[in-house]
Scaffold this active site. Structure first.
Site, PDB file in Angstrom:
ATOM      1  N   PHE A 179       0.933  -1.255   0.058  1.00 17.33           N
ATOM      2  CA  PHE A 179      -0.084   0.098  -0.007  1.00 17.33           C
ATOM      3  C   PHE A 179       0.813   1.374   0.135  1.00 17.33           C
ATOM      4  O   PHE A 179       0.440   2.195   0.544  1.00 17.33           O
ATOM      5  CB  PHE A 179      -0.773   0.016   1.064  1.00 17.33           C
TER       6      PHE A 179
ATOM      7  N   CYS B 119     -15.304   1.076  -0.756  1.00 12.20           N
ATOM      8  CA  CYS B 119     -15.072   1.075   0.648  1.00 12.20           C
ATOM      9  C   CYS B 119     -14.381   2.214   1.131  1.00 12.20           C
ATOM     10  O   CYS B 119     -14.626   3.180   1.892  1.00 12.20           O
ATOM     11  CB  CYS B 119     -14.517  -0.162   1.092  1.00 12.20           C
TER      12      CYS B 119
HETATM   13  P1  NAD Z   1     -23.449  -4.082  -2.607  1.00 16.12           P
HETATM   14  O1  NAD Z   1     -24.026  -3.002  -3.148  1.00 16.12           O
HETATM   15  O2  NAD Z   1     -22.536  -4.920  -3.601  1.00 16.12           O
HETATM   16  O3  NAD Z   1     -24.855  -5.008  -2.404  1.00 16.12           O
HETATM   17  C1  NAD Z   1     -25.510  -4.615  -1.338  1.00 16.12           C
HETATM   18  C2  NAD Z   1     -26.970  -5.319  -1.630  1.00 16.12           C
HETATM   19  O4  NAD Z   1     -27.933  -5.154  -0.690  1.00 16.12           O
HETATM   20  C3  NAD Z   1     -27.355  -5.047  -3.057  1.00 16.12           C
HETATM   21  O5  NAD Z   1     -27.735  -6.213  -3.956  1.00 16.12           O
HETATM   22  C4  NAD Z   1     -28.868  -4.311  -2.699  1.00 16.12           C
HETATM   23  O6  NAD Z   1     -29.992  -4.682  -3.595  1.00 16.12           O
HETATM   24  C5  NAD Z   1     -29.033  -5.210  -1.403  1.00 16.12           C
HETATM   25  N1  NAD Z   1     -29.917  -4.711  -0.329  1.00 16.12           N
HETATM   26  C6  NAD Z   1     -30.388  -3.150  -0.236  1.00 16.12           C
HETATM   27  N2  NAD Z   1     -31.344  -2.999   0.616  1.00 16.12           N
HETATM   28  C7  NAD Z   1     -31.745  -4.368   1.069  1.00 16.12           C
HETATM   29  C8  NAD Z   1     -32.670  -4.741   1.799  1.00 16.12           C
HETATM   30  N3  NAD Z   1     -33.352  -3.810   2.559  1.00 16.12           N
HETATM   31  N4  NAD Z   1     -32.846  -6.170   1.968  1.00 16.12           N
HETATM   32  C9  NAD Z   1     -32.074  -6.733   1.345  1.00 16.12           C
HETATM   33  N5  NAD Z   1     -31.265  -6.392   0.367  1.00 16.12           N
HETATM   34  C10 NAD Z   1     -30.729  -5.132   0.284  1.00 16.12           C
HETATM   35  O7  NAD Z   1     -22.498  -3.621  -1.545  1.00 16.12           O
HETATM   36  P2  NAD Z   1     -21.360  -4.487  -1.148  1.00 16.12           P
HETATM   37  O8  NAD Z   1     -20.072  -4.095  -1.447  1.00 16.12           O
HETATM   38  O9  NAD Z   1     -21.525  -6.101  -0.895  1.00 16.12           O
HETATM   39  O10 NAD Z   1     -21.025  -4.026   0.581  1.00 16.12           O
HETATM   40  C11 NAD Z   1     -22.026  -4.178   1.575  1.00 16.12           C
HETATM   41  C12 NAD Z   1     -21.302  -3.797   2.984  1.00 16.12           C
HETATM   42  O11 NAD Z   1     -20.187  -4.352   3.364  1.00 16.12           O
HETATM   43  C13 NAD Z   1     -20.915  -2.478   2.715  1.00 16.12           C
HETATM   44  O12 NAD Z   1     -21.472  -1.754   4.178  1.00 16.12           O
HETATM   45  C14 NAD Z   1     -19.437  -2.525   2.556  1.00 16.12           C
HETATM   46  O13 NAD Z   1     -18.894  -1.173   3.294  1.00 16.12           O
HETATM   47  C15 NAD Z   1     -18.919  -3.524   3.271  1.00 16.12           C
HETATM   48  N6  NAD Z   1     -17.874  -4.138   2.664  1.00 16.12           N
HETATM   49  C16 NAD Z   1     -17.760  -4.215   1.406  1.00 16.12           C
HETATM   50  C17 NAD Z   1     -16.641  -4.646   0.821  1.00 16.12           C
HETATM   51  C18 NAD Z   1     -16.215  -4.716  -0.715  1.00 16.12           C
HETATM   52  O14 NAD Z   1     -15.133  -5.080  -0.987  1.00 16.12           O
HETATM   53  N7  NAD Z   1     -17.091  -4.627  -1.369  1.00 16.12           N
HETATM   54  C19 NAD Z   1     -15.505  -5.333   1.672  1.00 16.12           C
HETATM   55  C20 NAD Z   1     -15.863  -5.230   3.098  1.00 16.12           C
HETATM   56  C21 NAD Z   1     -16.959  -4.555   3.362  1.00 16.12           C
END
Ligand code: NAD
Length: 451
Positions: A252, A263
């Site tokens: 990094f 993120c």
């Molecule tokens: P994403 O946007 O890819 O997925 C979120 C999903 O939640 C979507 O499919 C959406 O339709 C669904 N959703 C929204 N409202 C809903 C509800 N009421 N009921 C059911 N489903 C619902 O998001 P992501 O990248 O998977 O991130 C999710 C969380 O994890 C975030 O808080 C993010 O900060 C955290 N996170 C993400 C990563 C990453 O690399 N993407 C890594 C670690 C943590």
């Protein structure tokens, strides 16, 4: 074990597939009916190495199911994960509406044997809000149990990270919850102890602390890279020079065009917001964010320094649109900042990305000033210069002769320092990279981290 996961995005789907792979029965719930229908048909809505086979295998084995039925999902799981998005609100804070909406829905049919675990990245205190929402929606006959289990997977290596985590953080308030989570994660904890158990607030803060530390390293290096250009130094040499100190390390500290993704940017803003809400200045976090915003303009500044402020009539080729290699995710991607700046200055763009072009089409629709190409070399046709924004492996050793003869002018803006300045000069290129004063640098370039 029976597990339910609310939110079937990058985190929810990977978590569900990996937990099913070790024998659990998982139901993934999402409000996006189209996404659920595609998953049911065996279509994976995101690109993530290894995920498709994993989903296919476990779906076929009956261990992984998809639904839009929240009540069914709530009743299924002994452990119920919340893995929905927590995007930035207007003031930078984490928008918890989806998390709390899920909690209210779950609360209606939750039983006292079930544990509700927040996997979304959420500010300290959110587990208490989730517990409160569960309690309000329930019949009051028991105290809902909640826990925090932040996720550390990296997009592009998400399956590998989940299956071989370097740590599993669990934030718990009671022994029963800890036992349940230790049991769930036992298959991922065989080689040595990776589970770090702590109180819920510390677990919630740990996730932000990790992302903020990593983002700080990147912005620090980018600030130094710009200075290196001013003072006639080569940041790549500096990188090697400091990375060899084990207290610093090589990870990094790659200079580039700033960090993006779903993120780091939002988590930095949310953590800064938490600090401000507590009346505490977040000087480092604010600076990390400001440096990053500026760095995302760096390639555009170099392009206008070379071609002038008015770029109408100019065409630029861009290689790499995803915020990093091995993903199709374009959320807050540096390439988008460049694209939009080029368009605002009147330029046209011809672009290629191995995986993210559908996402770019979805984000920008059809436009006259954007053409996307499956073959990276087609994007060069008629372009005044090439900008490399994402360091996909396929770009590291390209056919330079073909690039030189296809571009209108042999100019490369290397946003990730993947090319050797001396080599490129010898091949007849004008080569602009990040943090290398003219005449410095040979070898020692290239590399990337999995953000
Ligand atoms: P994403 O946007 O890819 O997925 C979120 C999903 O939640 C979507 O499919 C959406 O339709 C669904 N959703 C929204 N409202 C809903 C509800 N009421 N009921 C059911 N489903 C619902 O998001 P992501 O990248 O998977 O991130 C999710 C969380 O994890 C975030 O808080 C993010 O900060 C955290 N996170 C993400 C990563 C990453 O690399 N993407 C890594 C670690 C943590």
């Amino acid at each position: 074990m029976r597990v339910s996961i609310f939110g079937t995005g990058y985190v929810g789907l990977v978590t569900g597939a990996c937990l099913a792979e070790v024998g659990n029965h998982v139901v993934c719930m999402d409000i996006d009916a189209d996404k659920v229908a595609r998953l049911e048909r065996g279509e994976i809505p995101i690109y993530e190495p290894g995920l498709e086979a994993l989903v296919e295998r476990n779906h076929a084995a009956g261990r992984l199911a998809f639904t839009t039925d929240a009540d069914h999902a709530t009743r299924h799981g002994e452990i119920v994960f919340i893995a929905v998005g927590t995007p930035s609100d207007e003031d930078g804070s984490a928008d918890l509406r989806a998390v709390l909406a899920v909690a209210r829905g779950i609360g209606r049919s939750l039983s006292d044997a079930q544990l509700v675990v927040t996997k979304s990245t959420v500010p300290v205190g959110t587990a208490n809000k989730v517990r409160e929402a569960l309690r309000e929606a329930g019949d009051g006959s028991f105290e809902p149990r909640v826990a925090s289990n932040p996720e550390f997977l990296k997009e592009g290596a998400a399956v590998k990270d989940f299956m071989n985590p370097d740590r599993i953080i669990i934030g718990v308030a009671d022994d029963a919850s800890e036992r349940q989570l230790r049991l769930l994660y036992a298959p991922f904890n065989r080689n040595h102890q990776k589970i770090v158990s702590m109180d819920i607030a510390s677990a919630e803060l740990t996730k932000y602390a990790a992302n903020a530390m990593l983002a700080t390293k990147i912005s620090f290096m980018n600030e130094l890279a710009n200075l290196a250009e001013d003072v006639g130094a080569d940041i790549e040499r500096v990188r090697i020079g400091i990375g060899s100190d084990p207290r610093i390390g090589y990870h990094f500290i790659y200079p580039g065009v700033g960090f993006g993704g779903s993120c780091f940017p939002k988590d930095i803003r949310a953590l800064a917001r938490t600090a401000h809400d507590h009346g505490r200045p977040a000087r480092i976090l604010d600076a990390v964010e400001a440096v990053n915003q500026a760095q995302k303009q760096r390639l555009f500044e170099k392009i206008t320094a070379r071609f002038g402020e008015d770029l109408s009539g100019r065409t630029f080729a861009i290689w790499g649109l995803a915020f990093k290699p091995e993903t199709d995710d374009i959320r807050e991607a540096p390439a988008r900042v460049l694209l939009e700046a080029l368009w605002d200055a009147g330029a046209r763009v011809r672009a290629h990305d191995p995986k993210a072009m559908d996402e770019i089409r979805r984000a920008y629709g059809d436009r006259d000033d954007l053409a996307l190409f499956d073959d990276p070399y087609d994007a060069l046709d008629g372009a005044d210069a090439l900008a490399v924004v994402t360091e996909w492996k396929a770009f590291w050793s390209p056919d330079f002769e073909r690039i030189r003869t296809t571009l209108v002018q042999p100019v490369i803006f290397d946003g990730r320092n993947i090319y050797d300045p001396v080599e490129l000069a010898a091949l007849g290129f004008e080569h602009e990279s990040i943090g290398r004063a003219a005449g410095t640098g040979a070898g020692d370039s290239a590399g990337h981290d999995d953000a």
